[in-house]
Design a protein around this motif. Structure first.
Motif, short mmCIF file in Angstrom:
data_model
loop_
_atom_site.label_atom_id
_atom_site.label_comp_id
_atom_site.label_asym_id
_atom_site.label_seq_id
_atom_site.Cartn_x
_atom_site.Cartn_y
_atom_site.Cartn_z
N VAL A 146 -3.10 1.87 -10.32
CA VAL A 146 -4.16 1.50 -9.15
C VAL A 146 -3.61 0.63 -8.31
CG1 VAL A 146 -6.21 -0.08 -8.85
CG2 VAL A 146 -6.24 1.94 -10.82
N GLU A 147 -2.63 -0.23 -8.70
CA GLU A 147 -2.12 -1.29 -7.95
C GLU A 147 -1.13 -0.54 -6.95
OE1 GLU A 147 -0.09 -4.10 -10.56
OE2 GLU A 147 -1.88 -5.14 -10.77
N GLN A 148 -0.24 0.36 -7.34
CA GLN A 148 0.27 1.16 -6.41
C GLN A 148 -0.50 1.97 -5.43
OE1 GLN A 148 2.79 3.92 -8.86
NE2 GLN A 148 3.99 2.20 -9.74
N ALA A 149 -1.59 2.45 -5.66
CA ALA A 149 -2.28 3.08 -4.94
C ALA A 149 -2.99 2.32 -3.99
CB ALA A 149 -3.50 3.80 -5.58
N ILE A 150 -3.35 1.03 -4.14
CA ILE A 150 -3.77 0.05 -3.00
C ILE A 150 -2.76 -0.65 -2.28
CG2 ILE A 150 -5.88 0.25 -4.28
CD1 ILE A 150 -5.38 -2.62 -5.42
N SER A 151 -1.56 -0.66 -2.88
CA SER A 151 -0.58 -1.48 -2.14
C SER A 151 -0.06 -0.70 -0.69
CB SER A 151 0.64 -2.00 -2.83
OG SER A 151 1.28 -0.51 -3.21
N VAL A 152 0.15 -1.59 0.23
CA VAL A 152 0.76 -1.01 1.39
C VAL A 152 1.96 -1.77 1.82
CG1 VAL A 152 0.05 -0.77 3.87
CG2 VAL A 152 -1.64 -1.08 2.26
N THR A 174 -3.67 0.16 -14.68
CA THR A 174 -3.74 -0.87 -13.69
C THR A 174 -2.26 -0.77 -12.69
OG1 THR A 174 -4.50 -2.16 -15.66
CG2 THR A 174 -3.55 -3.56 -13.75
#
Length: 59
Positions: free
Chosen positions: A51-57, A48
Motif C-alpha cells: 500500500v505504501e508503494q502504491a500511494i507514494s509518488v 502495508t
C-alpha cells in the motif's frame, strides 16, 4: 417395480446430509487457516509495504 426402486434408495438415506456436513467442516477449516495466515505479522507487513508503494509518488 416401484418396490424395487424404493428399496434401492433406502441404502443411501442421509448420504447427501453427510456430504454437506463434510463440506461444511472443510470450509470452516479453510476459513480458520486463512484467518491465521492473513492475521500474521508477515502478511500485514507485506500488505502495508504494498500500500505504501502504491500511494507514494516519485517526483
Amino acid at each position: 417395480m416401484l418396490k424395487r426402486l424404493l428399496a434401492s434408495n433406502s441404502a443411501d438415506d442421509g448420504m447427501t446430509t453427510a456430504e454437506y456436513a463434510v463440506g461444511t467442516i472443510a470450509a470452516a477449516a479453510l476459513a480458520a487457516v486463512l484467518y491465521v495466515v492473513l492475521t500474521g505479522d508477515s502478511v500485514e507487513d507485506h500488505l502495508t509495504s504494498l500500500v505504501e508503494q502504491a500511494i507514494s509518488v516519485d517526483l
